[in-house]
Write a protein that holds these residues in place. Structure first.
Motif, mmCIF file in Angstrom:
data_model
loop_
_atom_site.group_PDB
_atom_site.id
_atom_site.type_symbol
_atom_site.label_atom_id
_atom_site.label_comp_id
_atom_site.label_asym_id
_atom_site.label_seq_id
_atom_site.Cartn_x
_atom_site.Cartn_y
_atom_site.Cartn_z
ATOM 1 N N UNK A 154 0.832 -1.200 0.000
ATOM 2 C CA UNK A 154 0.000 0.000 0.000
ATOM 3 C C UNK A 154 0.866 1.250 0.000
ATOM 4 N N UNK A 155 1.876 1.293 0.884
ATOM 5 C CA UNK A 155 2.752 2.469 0.985
ATOM 6 C C UNK A 155 3.490 2.740 -0.316
ATOM 7 N N UNK A 156 3.906 1.674 -0.992
ATOM 8 C CA UNK A 156 4.712 1.825 -2.200
ATOM 9 C C UNK A 156 3.862 1.839 -3.469
ATOM 10 N N UNK A 157 2.546 1.696 -3.303
ATOM 11 C CA UNK A 157 1.612 1.696 -4.443
ATOM 12 C C UNK A 157 2.024 0.678 -5.497
ATOM 13 N N UNK A 158 2.329 -0.549 -5.045
ATOM 14 C CA UNK A 158 2.700 -1.629 -5.962
ATOM 15 C C UNK A 158 1.461 -2.074 -6.721
ATOM 16 N N UNK A 159 1.528 -2.016 -8.046
ATOM 17 C CA UNK A 159 0.400 -2.412 -8.878
ATOM 18 C C UNK A 159 0.507 -3.901 -9.198
ATOM 19 N N UNK A 160 -0.366 -4.702 -8.576
ATOM 20 C CA UNK A 160 -0.384 -6.145 -8.786
ATOM 21 C C UNK A 160 -1.726 -6.679 -8.329
ATOM 22 N N UNK A 161 -2.170 -7.807 -8.910
ATOM 23 C CA UNK A 161 -3.457 -8.373 -8.472
ATOM 24 C C UNK A 161 -3.477 -8.689 -6.981
ATOM 25 N N UNK A 162 -2.380 -9.245 -6.465
ATOM 26 C CA UNK A 162 -2.291 -9.568 -5.042
ATOM 27 C C UNK A 162 -0.842 -9.869 -4.703
ATOM 28 N N UNK A 163 -0.572 -10.134 -3.419
ATOM 29 C CA UNK A 163 0.804 -10.346 -2.964
ATOM 30 C C UNK A 163 1.385 -11.688 -3.403
ATOM 31 N N UNK A 164 0.551 -12.586 -3.950
ATOM 32 C CA UNK A 164 1.042 -13.869 -4.437
ATOM 33 C C UNK A 164 1.464 -13.798 -5.907
ATOM 34 N N UNK B 218 9.961 -1.144 -6.712
ATOM 35 C CA UNK B 218 9.277 -0.849 -5.456
ATOM 36 C C UNK B 218 9.344 -2.043 -4.511
ATOM 37 N N UNK B 219 9.201 -3.250 -5.052
ATOM 38 C CA UNK B 219 9.310 -4.454 -4.224
ATOM 39 C C UNK B 219 10.727 -4.585 -3.676
ATOM 40 N N UNK B 220 11.723 -4.285 -4.499
ATOM 41 C CA UNK B 220 13.121 -4.356 -4.054
ATOM 42 C C UNK B 220 13.390 -3.369 -2.927
ATOM 43 N N UNK B 221 12.863 -2.158 -3.046
ATOM 44 C CA UNK B 221 13.019 -1.156 -1.989
ATOM 45 C C UNK B 221 12.327 -1.602 -0.701
ATOM 46 N N UNK B 222 11.120 -2.092 -0.839
ATOM 47 C CA UNK B 222 10.372 -2.524 0.342
ATOM 48 C C UNK B 222 11.078 -3.672 1.044
ATOM 49 N N UNK B 223 11.615 -4.611 0.261
ATOM 50 C CA UNK B 223 12.336 -5.748 0.841
ATOM 51 C C UNK B 223 13.474 -5.272 1.731
ATOM 52 N N UNK B 224 14.202 -4.274 1.269
ATOM 53 C CA UNK B 224 15.337 -3.771 2.033
ATOM 54 C C UNK B 224 14.902 -3.048 3.300
ATOM 55 N N UNK B 225 13.796 -2.296 3.224
ATOM 56 C CA UNK B 225 13.374 -1.492 4.365
ATOM 57 C C UNK B 225 12.627 -2.293 5.426
ATOM 58 N N UNK C 11 8.963 5.312 -13.699
ATOM 59 C CA UNK C 11 8.286 6.450 -14.308
ATOM 60 C C UNK C 11 8.260 7.663 -13.380
ATOM 61 N N UNK C 12 7.831 8.804 -13.933
ATOM 62 C CA UNK C 12 7.903 10.068 -13.213
ATOM 63 C C UNK C 12 7.039 10.074 -11.957
ATOM 64 N N UNK C 13 5.870 9.421 -12.024
ATOM 65 C CA UNK C 13 5.014 9.366 -10.841
ATOM 66 C C UNK C 13 5.616 8.508 -9.745
ATOM 67 N N UNK C 14 6.125 7.317 -10.123
ATOM 68 C CA UNK C 14 6.743 6.425 -9.140
ATOM 69 C C UNK C 14 8.042 7.018 -8.600
ATOM 70 N N UNK C 15 8.761 7.755 -9.430
ATOM 71 C CA UNK C 15 9.975 8.435 -8.945
ATOM 72 C C UNK C 15 9.615 9.375 -7.794
#
Length: 495
Positions: free
Chosen positions: A382-392, A405-412, A429-433
């Motif tokens: 939610x925090x990283x606005x990952x666009x995916x059907x679900x966590x699986x 975004x997943x790589x960043x979240x994994x580290x944090x 992209x510019x929005x995700x940046x």
């Protein structure tokens, strides 16, 4: 008006219950560069995979090549038609030579069947020379080349296919400024030959400098098509994200805390005698040309490259970094520049990837608490606005920006004290940046020490409290925020 080489009519694509593309139509014309832009997950890569035969469109759409309807059922047919692609993620076979990669499946042969190795190497040298890459030996295994050189090999391979429509998916992400200039020169040459270029990039400056036409995708829909000259940068961003972004580099000033990381005379693979201190609540940027040693420095601090000599201190305590696990235990997180090979396990789910670095906290007594794992992963998605059907969802099915975004979240998730970000917005992209930059400011406000390794000069200048410059593995300059400029940094980068 120039001739249309490739036309897409009402192309749609559905994966399961998710409609990724919805009736997209566009044209690529001879002698022109069409910019295909949009946020990560907008459908750009899926559309190009349909054009190149990797995916098949839903019924009802149509692809025309030189005015004739075609069914592109596999990548080989796309190549035979005259459609080539330079992939965003490197798509080379590491153990094979440069020449073998460039001519894989199309090897020149002698009259009675054997491969003509001399001809293949000669032709490879010719294509590399056209990109001013004469220094690359056609016989050299690709795995021994740096990321930038490998990208140039990808480009040479597509040029060798004599394609009439050439798709370039984030081609400059791993290139130096010099290599980028060479690529743009090659693009202008291809335009003059009447080729149609489809250029995908998140670097807006490149679009306005090199592209003639633009098509904007948002959430699988074509929302704008026209000439680049008719748009301002702000208008293009608005089409991409559906809103105005007024401050691309949201710097937050604050007084840094005590020294959190200290590096003394560190020597390791690719670096020599590096010394600096970084504070809690500070973003320290690292600039330098390709091969300057930024990645090598980050890996040595983290423990991925073993130090030959020198000291690394966290909170004043000397730590021995022999392995990445030592870095994790010391409170260091490292977000690699190569998320595909080093940052993520591609066939695994978002959930297992994100939770990987936090497994000790999530598995008291050696058993993973699935409820806690799912809860924390859902929060970070939610925090990283990952666009995916679900966590699986498998990471390999995500766009490049969502993978980052997943790589960043994994580290944090491991709650580090020091965060090393190596090209954190490459392919984003510019929005995700903007979301990532906001996250960097959050880290800073929480008292984390952030080391930002980036080849994006506006990014470094916009976010850093200080900028350190590396050249040939050595520290050659240090600039406070008010002193830094692109010209001054480049002077030290070539010292």
């Amino acid at each position: 008006m120039s001739k249309t080489l490739l036309e897409l009519r009402n192309i749609s694509k559905t994966f399961g219950d998710v409609r990724v593309l919805d009736s997209v139509s566009l044209r690529a014309r001879a002698g022109r560069v069409l910019a295909l832009v949009g946020e990560n997950g907008a459908g750009k890569s899926t559309l190009m995979k349909i054009v190149t035969g990797i995916h098949q469109p839903d019924p009802g759409g149509e692809i025309l090549f030189k005015g004739t309807p075609v069914a592109v059922v596999n990548p080989r047919q796309a190549i035979d038609l005259g459609i080539g692609i330079i992939h965003q993620e490197l798509n080379l076979l590491p153990g094979l030579s440069v020449a073998e990669n460039i001519f894989l499946g199309r090897e020149p042969r002698r009259p009675f069947g054997p491969i003509d190795w001399r001809q293949m190497r000669s032709d490879t040298a010719e294509f590399l020379a056209s990109l001013r890459q004469d220094h690359i030996d056609p016989r050299q295994p690709v795995e021994r080349l740096g990321v930038g050189a490998q990208q140039m090999v990808e480009i040479a391979r597509t040029l060798s296919q004599r394609a009439e429509v050439i798709i370039m998916d984030e081609p400059t992400d791993a290139l130096t400024d010099v290599e980028t200039a060479i690529l743009f020169e090659a693009i202008r040459h291809l335009k003059a030959e009447g080729k149609a270029i489809i250029y995908i990039s998140h670097r807006l400056g490149e679009i306005f400098a090199e592209c003639d036409d633009v098509a904007v995708l948002r959430d699988g829909h074509l929302v704008h098509e026209g000439q680049v000259a008719d748009l301002t940068e702000g208008q293009l961003i608005h089409h991409m994200v559906g809103r105005d972004i007024t401050d691309q580099y949201p710097y937050v000033a604050q007084v840094p805390g005590p020294v959190l990381l200290e590096v003394k005379n560190l020597t390791a693979q690719g670096i020599s005698g590096i010394s600096f201190a970084a504070h809690a609540g500070e973003v320290v940027g690292f600039a330098g040309l390709m091969g300057a040693g930024r990645t090598e420095l980050g890996r040595a601090i983290y423990g991925a490259n073993r130090a030959v000599s020198g000291q690394i201190l966290i909170d004043g305590r000397s730590r021995q970094m022999r392995h990445p696990s030592d870095g994790v235990r010391a409170g260091i997180a490292y977000v690699t520049e190569d998320r595909k090979s080093d940052g993520l396990i591609q066939p695994h789910a978002i959930r297992t990837n994100m939770a990987l670095s936090a497994l000790p906290a999530l598995s008291p007594g050696g058993m993973v608490r699935r409820g806690g794992e799912r809860s924390v992963v859902a929060e970070y998605m939610r925090r990283f606005a990952v666009k995916a059907p679900d966590m699986e969802t498998e990471v390999s099915n995500l766009s490049g920006g969502n993978q980052q975004k997943v790589s960043l979240a994994k580290s944090l998730l491991a709650e580090p004290k020091v965060v090393i970000l190596d090209e954190p917005t490459r392919g984003v992209d510019v929005g995700a940046r903007r979301e990532i930059y906001t996250l960097i400011n959050e880290m800073k406000s929480r008292g984390l020490c952030v080391l930002l390794m980036s080849s994006d000069m506006p990014e470094l200048l916009g976010l850093s409290d200080r900028i350190l410059v590396l050249s040939q593995g050595r520290l050659t300059g240090t600039f406070a925020r008010g002193e830094a400029s692109q010209h001054a940094i480049m002077e030290r980068a070539v010292a």
